[in-house]
Design an enzyme around this catalytic site. Structure first.
Site: not given
Lengths: 233, 233, 233, 233
Positions: A94, A119
């Protein structure tokens, strides 16, 4: 355990290295599923002061601290909830990285505008909804994780193909097969979020990449027919 | 006194460390209320040339220099006015950090768009009004502080819950319980101001975070029920 | 001469230090009016390879190289024209710093949105007009300087109060009492140009700072009643 | 061969030095036309781990690896196609630098807004079209190069005067007479793309530089009458 603590410690140190955090605004965890334990950064400690032995081990089931003398990150129950909801995760990150936070604060999915995004993330990066007052009162951190899980379930998303999320008015969570890969995806998400803002500055009505381009790029790096890097044919 | 001079000197050096200043465009002060003294950076001196003994001590009441051979910062009377108006302040910072300046130059409060902001500032960062010609002529620097105090009084804001302000067409002032915490809040304000600009780039009509989220985040870090970091339960 | 060469060399090295240049996209000159000579960076040489003795001396009147084995900067005739038009200049800088270039490419004056700007530039930073085909054909570099001088004359601007300009579709020139001060103003101009762009992102219709604030800030740092820094009362 | 490998290795290391790449998101190649060989970075290897001997040599005609134990970059067939289509190229670079990617993701040519651009690119930087499903299925990487070549042919562009392109939803390719010059042009393209975004922030309807200014700047640095730098009269 010492190995996992060291991995999680090293992954936490990557956050300032990649410019993803100001002060202590980020945390990384890793999991040992065979022992039912999660290891996470302690709360509010500077990265430069962190030692491997400061990492806090928490029981995956009960959430109780089982090793470590410091308080675990205040986001601990969000990490736990993500490991419970998504069995394939080995690491969670986070941060408050600014471009990803901007999309979270605007309450919008990050569109897949191009191949840099495709990607690594298959489709848009979803923006999870606000918590209700009841969800905040009951257990804010746990329910932050629960709402992320709900978002993936409701949209039929595979967390292995979409390795991150942004939470409304808050910021990003990313994950991977281990703590290091979760950090890698945090870097990708910030870069993709920044490129998406720049794209909108060039043309606010820019369209996402065609589906065929998204498919090509995601699948040439992931899945049985991948051919990127040194591990493929 | 030597301790306070050293603290204020160290806090001034944090400004270039955190990228908040160009040249000498910022200053930090600290206060010793028991002795009725404020210590502040000298005017127009490069940070890399600063020594602890260059810090200037000024009488909090009269504004007269009581120790130091250099001219104090040209913003000295603004700092003094803030210490007089807000008795809880231990340190004050002024910078021209670019994102906070942008909001000041636009003459707008910085909305609380998310949790990064709500963790430190309870509600929007207020934008203080322009000074009148009479206020400029009488005492520009003193009245800059007076208009900040007026803004907090008129809006019923608590400077401990809103540790900073932006002044119209000018830039930010932040404060804290000591000089170091005032710098911390200067870094937060710049980061929050930058994220708010990026948020508007994603969606110019983005809404502030719901009040319940602002309450949750500010109060989990501040006040009697705080549970962030290592000092709480 | 060796002193001036060293000053100009040092000032050129400040350009990469302050992040104002990519590759060799900038140049600094200084003048010795008693000897009628200008010293300037050689053309297309990397800053890290520059030595004081590489600086090229040019006759202020004729523009001929009088000392130095390298070609002088391709912008030499622009610098010469500025020294001839503005007798108070001691140093001149040209860069392609991105925010100042953006305003030049948009063909707009940089409004004085706040005190950061007003501390150094009294009023907007003017944008000089495009050159005509005839002016380009006759002498592009010389006429670039001539159009800058025309801009100041036509608007009644004092180059000591407005120490820089942006040229349409091109970029900034700044100046000062010596080469080092000219670089200082190049840094200020880039910072002010960046803040002005951020201000427009917050509010595209933001107004300039009130005239009374511009007067106060410029005059507290400049002129007979200045009181900023260590040289004033 | 060892010389070319070393040149290509050094050019690859310039990508992180100039801040053009995140992780392994970029690659540089160079060519030896007399031997019919291209040398390129291996796929997915960190720049800090690269050694000159890791560079992979590929036959220009057949595309087969002729020296090196690692897989060549996944973009190898795009590089090959560019060398075949444009006989003057000595080096090719692909990156995901953010500002150039933004224009590619918006699907727009980068207008020549000013002299920074005109010094290196004669006219706008073209944006090549999306590939069709059939082109992706047949050979995605080869056809990426083929569509670039088609763009230059259809618009009558000279790759020596326009040393780069952006590919829709993807990112930039640049080239030069050798690998180092190709990297130089990659830096220029990113800087020009960033300035163009900032220009649009100042004025979304900004016009390109007048043709006469573009001519003057490109031709004073290129062609028989060039007079920039130390190699000209």
């Amino acid at each position: 355990m010492e190995t996992l603590k060291r991995q999680v410690w090293e992954a936490n140190l990557l956050l300032p290295k990649y410019g993803l955090v100001t002060f202590t605004w980020g945390n990384v965890s890793g999991v040992d599923r065979s022992r039912g334990l999660m290891v996470i950064k302690p709360s509010g400690v500077d990265y430069e002061d962190l030692r491997p032995e400061d990492m806090v081990a928490v029981d995956l089931e009960s959430g109780r601290v089982v090793e470590g003398s410091l308080n675990p990150s205040s986001d601990t129950r969000t990490h736990l909830e993500l490991y419970r909801a998504f069995p394939a995760l080995g690491g969670v990150v986070h941060t408050h990285s600014p471009a990803a936070v901007a999309w979270a604060q605007a309450g919008r999915d990050i569109p897949c505008y191009g191949t840099t995004h495709a990607d690594y993330f298959y489709g848009p990066v979803p923006c999870a909804r606000q918590l209700t007052q009841a969800e905040i009162d009951e257990d804010y951190e746990k329910n932050t994780g629960a709402v992320i899980a709900e978002t993936f379930r409701a949209r039929g998303l595979d967390p292995a193909q979409v390795p991150g999320v942004i939470c409304s008015s808050h910021g990003p969570f990313t994950w991977g097969t281990d703590a290091a890969q979760a950090v890698y995806h945090a870097v990708v998400l910030e870069e993709v979020a920044k490129m998406a803002i720049l794209t909108r500055e060039v043309d606010p009505s820019a369209a996402p990449a065609p589906r065929r381009v998204q498919d090509k790029h995601f699948l040439r790096k992931h899945g049985p027919n991948a051919y990127y890097g040194q591990n493929s044919g």
